[in-house]
Write a protein that holds these residues in place. Structure first.
Motif, PDB file in Angstrom:
ATOM      1  N   SER A 143      14.871 -36.560  18.761  1.00  0.00           N
ATOM      2  CA  SER A 143      13.861 -36.492  17.704  1.00  0.00           C
ATOM      3  C   SER A 143      12.861 -35.383  18.037  1.00  0.00           C
ATOM      4  O   SER A 143      12.182 -35.438  19.076  1.00  0.00           O
ATOM      5  CB  SER A 143      13.144 -37.838  17.577  1.00  0.00           C
ATOM      6  N   TYR A 144      12.769 -34.398  17.148  1.00  0.00           N
ATOM      7  CA  TYR A 144      11.923 -33.224  17.381  1.00  0.00           C
ATOM      8  C   TYR A 144      10.638 -33.307  16.572  1.00  0.00           C
ATOM      9  O   TYR A 144      10.655 -33.554  15.365  1.00  0.00           O
ATOM     10  CB  TYR A 144      12.694 -31.962  16.988  1.00  0.00           C
ATOM     11  N   THR A 145       9.516 -33.096  17.281  1.00  0.00           N
ATOM     12  CA  THR A 145       8.204 -32.982  16.641  1.00  0.00           C
ATOM     13  C   THR A 145       7.604 -31.666  17.095  1.00  0.00           C
ATOM     14  O   THR A 145       7.363 -31.467  18.296  1.00  0.00           O
ATOM     15  CB  THR A 145       7.288 -34.153  17.021  1.00  0.00           C
ATOM     16  N   ALA A 146       7.352 -30.764  16.172  1.00  0.00           N
ATOM     17  CA  ALA A 146       6.936 -29.398  16.498  1.00  0.00           C
ATOM     18  C   ALA A 146       5.703 -29.354  17.388  1.00  0.00           C
ATOM     19  O   ALA A 146       5.647 -28.589  18.362  1.00  0.00           O
ATOM     20  CB  ALA A 146       6.695 -28.613  15.216  1.00  0.00           C
ATOM     21  N   ALA A 147       4.699 -30.178  17.069  1.00  0.00           N
ATOM     22  CA  ALA A 147       3.443 -30.133  17.818  1.00  0.00           C
ATOM     23  C   ALA A 147       3.625 -30.466  19.293  1.00  0.00           C
ATOM     24  O   ALA A 147       2.835 -30.032  20.144  1.00  0.00           O
ATOM     25  CB  ALA A 147       2.427 -31.086  17.191  1.00  0.00           C
ATOM     26  N   ASP A 148       4.670 -31.230  19.613  1.00  0.00           N
ATOM     27  CA  ASP A 148       4.912 -31.604  21.014  1.00  0.00           C
ATOM     28  C   ASP A 148       5.396 -30.425  21.840  1.00  0.00           C
ATOM     29  O   ASP A 148       5.366 -30.477  23.080  1.00  0.00           O
ATOM     30  CB  ASP A 148       5.951 -32.727  21.090  1.00  0.00           C
ATOM     31  N   TYR A 149       5.826 -29.357  21.144  1.00  0.00           N
ATOM     32  CA  TYR A 149       6.406 -28.236  21.866  1.00  0.00           C
ATOM     33  C   TYR A 149       5.675 -26.926  21.593  1.00  0.00           C
ATOM     34  O   TYR A 149       6.241 -25.847  21.742  1.00  0.00           O
ATOM     35  CB  TYR A 149       7.898 -28.115  21.514  1.00  0.00           C
ATOM     36  N   TYR A 150       4.404 -27.033  21.206  1.00  0.00           N
ATOM     37  CA  TYR A 150       3.571 -25.836  21.130  1.00  0.00           C
ATOM     38  C   TYR A 150       3.273 -25.375  22.554  1.00  0.00           C
ATOM     39  O   TYR A 150       3.039 -26.182  23.455  1.00  0.00           O
ATOM     40  CB  TYR A 150       2.252 -26.127  20.406  1.00  0.00           C
ATOM     41  N   GLU A 151       3.279 -24.071  22.700  1.00  0.00           N
ATOM     42  CA  GLU A 151       2.947 -23.523  24.015  1.00  0.00           C
ATOM     43  C   GLU A 151       1.472 -23.789  24.317  1.00  0.00           C
ATOM     44  O   GLU A 151       0.609 -23.592  23.461  1.00  0.00           O
ATOM     45  CB  GLU A 151       3.227 -22.021  24.043  1.00  0.00           C
ATOM     46  N   LYS A 152       1.175 -24.215  25.538  1.00  0.00           N
ATOM     47  CA  LYS A 152      -0.196 -24.527  25.936  1.00  0.00           C
ATOM     48  C   LYS A 152      -0.650 -23.571  27.034  1.00  0.00           C
ATOM     49  O   LYS A 152       0.152 -23.168  27.889  1.00  0.00           O
ATOM     50  CB  LYS A 152      -0.300 -25.971  26.425  1.00  0.00           C
ATOM     51  N   PRO A 153      -1.910 -23.188  27.017  1.00  0.00           N
ATOM     52  CA  PRO A 153      -2.411 -22.291  28.074  1.00  0.00           C
ATOM     53  C   PRO A 153      -2.387 -22.978  29.427  1.00  0.00           C
ATOM     54  O   PRO A 153      -2.647 -24.178  29.546  1.00  0.00           O
ATOM     55  CB  PRO A 153      -3.845 -21.994  27.621  1.00  0.00           C
ATOM     56  N   THR A 154      -2.071 -22.227  30.447  1.00  0.00           N
ATOM     57  CA  THR A 154      -2.016 -22.775  31.807  1.00  0.00           C
ATOM     58  C   THR A 154      -3.236 -22.405  32.635  1.00  0.00           C
ATOM     59  O   THR A 154      -3.449 -22.970  33.704  1.00  0.00           O
ATOM     60  CB  THR A 154      -0.752 -22.265  32.517  1.00  0.00           C
ATOM     61  N   VAL A 155      -4.031 -21.436  32.146  1.00  0.00           N
ATOM     62  CA  VAL A 155      -5.263 -21.037  32.839  1.00  0.00           C
ATOM     63  C   VAL A 155      -6.424 -21.224  31.877  1.00  0.00           C
ATOM     64  O   VAL A 155      -6.445 -20.623  30.797  1.00  0.00           O
ATOM     65  CB  VAL A 155      -5.196 -19.574  33.316  1.00  0.00           C
TER      66      VAL A 155
END
Length: 666
Positions: A391-403
């Motif tokens: 089950s795919y939810t787009a918001a779960d796989y947004y790139e997030k900043p690491t710094v």
């Protein structure tokens, strides 16, 4: 055991008797003579000697249950000579046994019953056959009966005749030499202890031997069980891994079958219960060798349990892929929501702006762009767990900043930049200058906590190459005003050329000092013109060739010293003279020109003056020509050289020098 010492201790008012006490004094205390004789030291020594002899002859080997009690040597007796001891050895005969048996009738003892009781002598009622057996020195009686025989005192009625008393006395007197002594031989100190110790050792040895045999049998049985049944190289019947039957398969075959079966599965991707993509034929390699091995060879007791309980032969493992395959990656990229991913804002980490004078920290940005790496890992994880509906939810796989901007590491980075990246280092040369930027400086140096600067020479060389074009004029486009008119020309090999190797070494040394600096770049070749001007690197000493005008000028100090018509390369044969700004290579006189004609034939032409400027092209005298200039070059030109009249060639030869610019323009 009743001893003389114990009897005396129970007599009130009687002190310890030493070895010099007379026997008659003991009698006054109510102690019978046979009891005194029986417990004397000499008697005990005699019994010990007899026991030792019997032990040597092996007479005691058949006695397995003998009483181990010993008689103490009383301090009340004195040592007697060995001769007396030897003479006192008892000898039991059959006659004496018969006499004793005949005298077994009830008799009265010498002392009254109450006197015997007061002395606490052991009184035992024994049948005649037991007494007779004791006299024959047969030790089949229990320990309690033998102890009773030691006292050898029988309780008899007091009304018997005197003759009977006398016979009884004789019987009693004979007992110490037969029954009691024979019994005492088996109870002598040391003899029974030695025999008992040997018997005990035999028993212990037998027990240990039995234990060793039992352990050996268990060990061999366990080894055989583990080797044949529990340590088999194939899976037991009814075995399955992740629902796939692996019965009778080796570890390698099981891995192969699991891989093949798993790669045949299909991963379905849905979003809000709608199918948006599938991935099949994974073609993955799985990191399952160790897990399958553990299933095939678990612990001893676990496999023993699985041997007796077939229901325990179902295993589950994680089908973790070693890495994504080409097939998987190709299908992943083709997924519509991956291929056509659109976003309004791209995620960005917080950073220190090295291009600003105050090195500001730029805040992170949370975007809505897809983190493809994260999604791919999630899909592979689902395959490993046999979750074939994803089950795919787009918001779960947004790139997030690491710094993040409040990171302590980022604040330390800002402080570092303010301290070490503010140095101003400027490179000058060929009329240009360049100041190294903080971001470039940051790549070339690193500073330890102690303030020591380390220079990365590879990074310095990369930087020097990046700025080389700023200081190099070779091949650049030039706009020149010459004798033949205003021209725009490019190409050639003349100009300023930065020496990459030497400039890298020089700049590394400057950076290591950690100070502001302005330095002159190192060149491998410089023009004849001004070293501070890019547009004027030719100067006022050069040779000019006009192809269209078929003419040559040699200018020195701004004045024309040579001017002549020439014939350049044959245009029809595609041997035209190359255009550009070149450096005169050298001059030679005389020389022989060698090459090939267009028809493939070779030629060797001797000349008096040879002045090459590019490859095989140069100025030389051409005495074989009658005329020069005009349009001769279009059909009857040279192989690419500039043909000159011999006199003009000689004059030009006298002026030119290696390295000077040669400008060939249309």
């Amino acid at each position: 055991m009743v001893t003389l010492r114990k009897v005396l201790k129970k007599k009130k008012g009687v002190k310890y008797l030493g070895k010099h006490d007379a026997p008659n004094r003991l009698k006054k205390l109510g102690i019978k003579k046979r009891y005194i004789d029986k417990h004397s030291k000499a008697s005990v020594l005699e019994k010990n000697a007899a026991a030792s002899d019997a032990l040597k002859k092996g007479e005691e080997e058949s006695r397995t249950d003998a009483d181990t009690r010993t008689l103490p040597v009383s301090d009340l007796t004195v040592e007697e000579p060995a001769a007396v001891t030897a003479a006192a050895k008892p000898v039991a005969t059959e006659e004496h046994a018969e006499e004793t048996s005949a005298a077994a009738k009830p008799v009265a003892t010498e002392e009254p019953a109450e006197e015997t009781s007061a002395a606490e002598t052991a009184v035992t009622e024994e049948p005649a056959e037991e007494t007779s057996a004791a006299e024959a020195a047969v030790t089949k009686e229990p320990a309690e009966e033998t102890s009773a025989a030691e006292a050898a005192v029988t309780e008899e009625p007091a009304e018997e005749p005197a003759a009977t008393e006398q016979a009884a006395e004789e019987t009693v007197a004979a007992e110490p030499a037969t029954t009691e002594q024979a019994a005492e031989v088996s109870h002598a100190p040391g003899t029974a202890g030695l025999r008992s110790g040997r018997v005990q050792k035999r028993r212990t040895g037998r027990i240990l031997l039995i234990l060793v045999i039992i352990l050996a049998v268990l060990g061999v049985g366990g080894f055989a069980l583990n080797r044949v049944v529990l340590n088999a190289d194939t899976f037991q019947s009814g075995s399955s891994i992740n629902g796939i039957n692996v019965s009778g398969l080796t570890q390698a075959k099981a891995v192969e079958k699991l891989t093949d079966e798993w790669n045949k599965k299909t991963l379905t991707i849905t979003e809000k219960d709608s199918k948006i993509g599938t991935i099949r034929n994974f073609d993955l390699e799985y990191n399952i060798d160790q897990q399958v091995k553990e299933c095939l060879h678990p612990s001893f007791f676990r496999k023993l349990l699985r041997t007796v309980r077939p229901s325990k032969r179902s295993y589950s493992i994680a089908m973790t892929a070693k890495e994504s395959s080409k097939s998987f990656n190709r299908q992943f990229r083709r997924l519509s929501f991956v291929k056509n991913n659109k976003y309004t804002t791209k995620t960005r980490n917080a950073y220190v702006d090295l291009n600003s004078s105050d090195f500001k920290i730029i805040k992170e940005v949370y975007g809505d762009n897809l983190d493809k790496s994260k999604l791919k890992k999630a899909l592979l994880s689902a395959i490993a767990r046999n979750k074939m509906k994803f089950s795919y939810t787009a918001a779960d796989y947004y790139e997030k900043p690491t710094v993040l901007s409040d990171s302590e590491t980022l604040k330390e980075r800002q402080a570092y930049a303010e301290k070490y990246l503010t140095k101003k280092i400027t490179v000058t040369g060929a009329g240009k200058k360049y100041t190294i930027k903080p971001a470039q400086l940051d790549k070339m140096i690193s500073v330890s906590k102690s303030g020591e600067i380390t220079v990365d020479e590879k990074a310095v060389k990369t930087f020097v190459k990046s700025i080389a074009d700023r200081f190099t004029t070779v091949g650049m486009t030039r706009h020149l005003k010459l004798k033949g008119g205003k021209v725009t020309i490019s190409g050639g090999n003349y100009g300023n050329t930065l020496n990459i190797t030497k400039e890298t070494t020089r700049l590394s040394r400057v950076l290591a000092e950690g100070k502001d600096a302005t330095t002159e770049a190192v060149f491998s070749m410089t023009g004849y013109g001004s070293s501070t001007s890019v547009t004027d690197d030719i100067g006022d000493f050069y040779v000019e060739v006009s192809i269209s005008k078929q003419h040559v000028w040699c200018v020195k100090d701004g004045k024309t010293v040579v001017s002549a018509d020439v014939v350049t390369g044959n245009v029809k044969e595609r041997n035209g003279t190359p255009e550009g700004v070149f450096s005169l290579m050298y001059k030679q006189s005389p020389s022989t020109l060698e090459g090939r004609n267009n028809d493939g034939s070779s030629y060797k032409t001797p000349v008096k003056y040879w002045m090459p400027f590019y490859a095989g092209c140069g100025f030389h005298d051409a005495k074989w020509r009658d005329s020069f200039g005009g349009s001769i070059y279009l059909r009857n030109g040279s192989h690419g050289c500039v043909n000159m009249p011999p006199a003009k060639a000689a004059k030009l030869y006298s002026y030119v020098e290696a390295g000077m610019p040669v400008i060939v323009h249309p």
